[in-house]
Scaffold this motif. Sequence first.
Motif, PDB file in Angstrom:
ATOM      1  N   ARG A 192       0.867  -1.053  -0.011  1.00 27.85           N
ATOM      2  CA  ARG A 192       0.072   0.151  -0.081  1.00 27.85           C
ATOM      3  C   ARG A 192       0.981   1.242  -0.064  1.00 27.85           C
ATOM      4  O   ARG A 192       0.593   1.999  -0.702  1.00 27.85           O
ATOM      5  N   TRP A 193       1.846   1.242   1.123  1.00 28.32           N
ATOM      6  CA  TRP A 193       2.875   2.452   0.942  1.00 28.32           C
ATOM      7  C   TRP A 193       3.627   2.460  -0.414  1.00 28.32           C
ATOM      8  O   TRP A 193       3.734   3.717  -0.991  1.00 28.32           O
ATOM      9  N   LEU A 194       4.010   1.563  -1.212  1.00 30.01           N
ATOM     10  CA  LEU A 194       4.601   1.641  -2.256  1.00 30.01           C
ATOM     11  C   LEU A 194       3.679   2.352  -3.361  1.00 30.01           C
ATOM     12  O   LEU A 194       4.107   2.986  -4.208  1.00 30.01           O
ATOM     13  N   ALA A 195       2.568   1.898  -3.235  1.00 29.22           N
ATOM     14  CA  ALA A 195       1.534   2.357  -4.336  1.00 29.22           C
ATOM     15  C   ALA A 195       1.272   3.750  -4.043  1.00 29.22           C
ATOM     16  O   ALA A 195       1.276   4.596  -5.112  1.00 29.22           O
ATOM     17  N   MET A 196       1.381   4.262  -2.654  1.00 28.62           N
ATOM     18  CA  MET A 196       1.046   5.612  -2.477  1.00 28.62           C
ATOM     19  C   MET A 196       2.206   6.457  -2.920  1.00 28.62           C
ATOM     20  O   MET A 196       2.051   7.493  -3.557  1.00 28.62           O
ATOM     21  N   PHE A 197       3.510   6.149  -2.929  1.00 27.36           N
ATOM     22  CA  PHE A 197       4.582   6.585  -3.235  1.00 27.36           C
ATOM     23  C   PHE A 197       4.712   6.677  -4.773  1.00 27.36           C
ATOM     24  O   PHE A 197       5.090   7.691  -5.435  1.00 27.36           O
ATOM     25  N   VAL A 210       2.307  10.772  -2.245  1.00 26.59           N
ATOM     26  CA  VAL A 210       3.183  11.251  -1.259  1.00 26.59           C
ATOM     27  C   VAL A 210       4.467  11.362  -2.253  1.00 26.59           C
ATOM     28  O   VAL A 210       4.888  10.824  -3.057  1.00 26.59           O
ATOM     29  N   GLN A 211       5.398  12.363  -1.879  1.00 30.19           N
ATOM     30  CA  GLN A 211       6.468  12.609  -2.697  1.00 30.19           C
ATOM     31  C   GLN A 211       7.897  11.802  -2.151  1.00 30.19           C
ATOM     32  O   GLN A 211       8.866  11.792  -2.695  1.00 30.19           O
ATOM     33  N   THR A 212       7.819  11.838  -0.672  1.00 29.48           N
ATOM     34  CA  THR A 212       8.880  11.259  -0.149  1.00 29.48           C
ATOM     35  C   THR A 212       8.693  10.217   0.825  1.00 29.48           C
ATOM     36  O   THR A 212       7.411  10.188   1.496  1.00 29.48           O
ATOM     37  N   LEU A 213       9.517   9.190   1.395  1.00 30.78           N
ATOM     38  CA  LEU A 213       9.383   8.307   2.310  1.00 30.78           C
ATOM     39  C   LEU A 213       9.169   8.919   3.677  1.00 30.78           C
ATOM     40  O   LEU A 213       8.467   8.379   4.311  1.00 30.78           O
ATOM     41  N   ARG A 214       9.985  10.035   3.944  1.00 33.13           N
ATOM     42  CA  ARG A 214       9.597  10.862   5.002  1.00 33.13           C
ATOM     43  C   ARG A 214       8.401  11.532   5.144  1.00 33.13           C
ATOM     44  O   ARG A 214       7.589  11.254   6.317  1.00 33.13           O
ATOM     45  N   GLU A 215       7.848  12.092   4.060  1.00 36.04           N
ATOM     46  CA  GLU A 215       6.403  12.536   4.017  1.00 36.04           C
ATOM     47  C   GLU A 215       5.418  11.164   4.288  1.00 36.04           C
ATOM     48  O   GLU A 215       4.567  11.589   4.994  1.00 36.04           O
ATOM     49  N   LEU A 216       5.827  10.215   3.862  1.00 37.42           N
ATOM     50  CA  LEU A 216       4.817   8.983   4.138  1.00 37.42           C
ATOM     51  C   LEU A 216       4.796   8.584   5.600  1.00 37.42           C
ATOM     52  O   LEU A 216       3.722   8.372   6.284  1.00 37.42           O
ATOM     53  N   ALA A 217       5.959   8.573   6.228  1.00 37.77           N
ATOM     54  CA  ALA A 217       6.321   8.147   7.527  1.00 37.77           C
ATOM     55  C   ALA A 217       5.527   9.060   8.723  1.00 37.77           C
ATOM     56  O   ALA A 217       4.647   8.861   9.394  1.00 37.77           O
ATOM     57  N   ALA A 218       5.783  10.387   8.305  1.00 35.97           N
ATOM     58  CA  ALA A 218       4.826  11.381   8.918  1.00 35.97           C
ATOM     59  C   ALA A 218       3.354  11.335   8.828  1.00 35.97           C
ATOM     60  O   ALA A 218       2.744  11.420  10.079  1.00 35.97           O
ATOM     61  N   ARG A 219       2.748  11.116   7.682  1.00 43.26           N
ATOM     62  CA  ARG A 219       1.429  10.925   7.573  1.00 43.26           C
ATOM     63  C   ARG A 219       0.834   9.618   8.210  1.00 43.26           C
ATOM     64  O   ARG A 219      -0.206   9.749   8.827  1.00 43.26           O
ATOM     65  N   GLU A 220       1.736   8.761   8.116  1.00 40.85           N
ATOM     66  CA  GLU A 220       1.333   7.434   8.879  1.00 40.85           C
ATOM     67  C   GLU A 220       1.620   7.159  10.364  1.00 40.85           C
ATOM     68  O   GLU A 220       1.117   6.267  10.979  1.00 40.85           O
ATOM     69  N   GLY A 221       2.493   8.465  10.938  1.00 36.85           N
ATOM     70  CA  GLY A 221       2.831   8.222  12.122  1.00 36.85           C
ATOM     71  C   GLY A 221       3.855   7.202  12.659  1.00 36.85           C
ATOM     72  O   GLY A 221       3.635   6.574  13.601  1.00 36.85           O
TER      73      GLY A 221
END
Length: 136
Positions: free
Chosen positions: A65-70, A75-86
Amino acid sequence: MTAINVNGAADVIPSSDGKLTLNIPIQIRRRGGCKRITLPNGEMGKPHKPLAPTAMQLALARGHRWLAMFESGEVQTLRELAAREGVGDSYVSRMINLTMLSPYVIQAILDDTLPDNITLLELAVNPPLVWKVAGI
């Protein structure tokens, strides 16, 4: 299945090719929005609850799911994804690594037949190495 036999008795019909045909008279009734099977003796079939997904299955789904979002640009970066997911950056990276596992390892995770000595951390840190360790 070509037909549902409501009447008659249960029987087994052997065929010349070695296959067996089972005739089991049943009725399918709608109860509370669900379809239920009623046997000839009136006994109702009981639905079974699906098994809860394992931690590895959840991690694999999360990684995909996260790879598909990226990849979709959500999301633009893994850091943004991490912040979004907590969660932490490294955790996101490890879960996305699970998408690079061998199809055989993925199937073993989904079937819950992966050997007990292989851990989620091993799978997530270096997927290609696990391919060699698992003999795949």
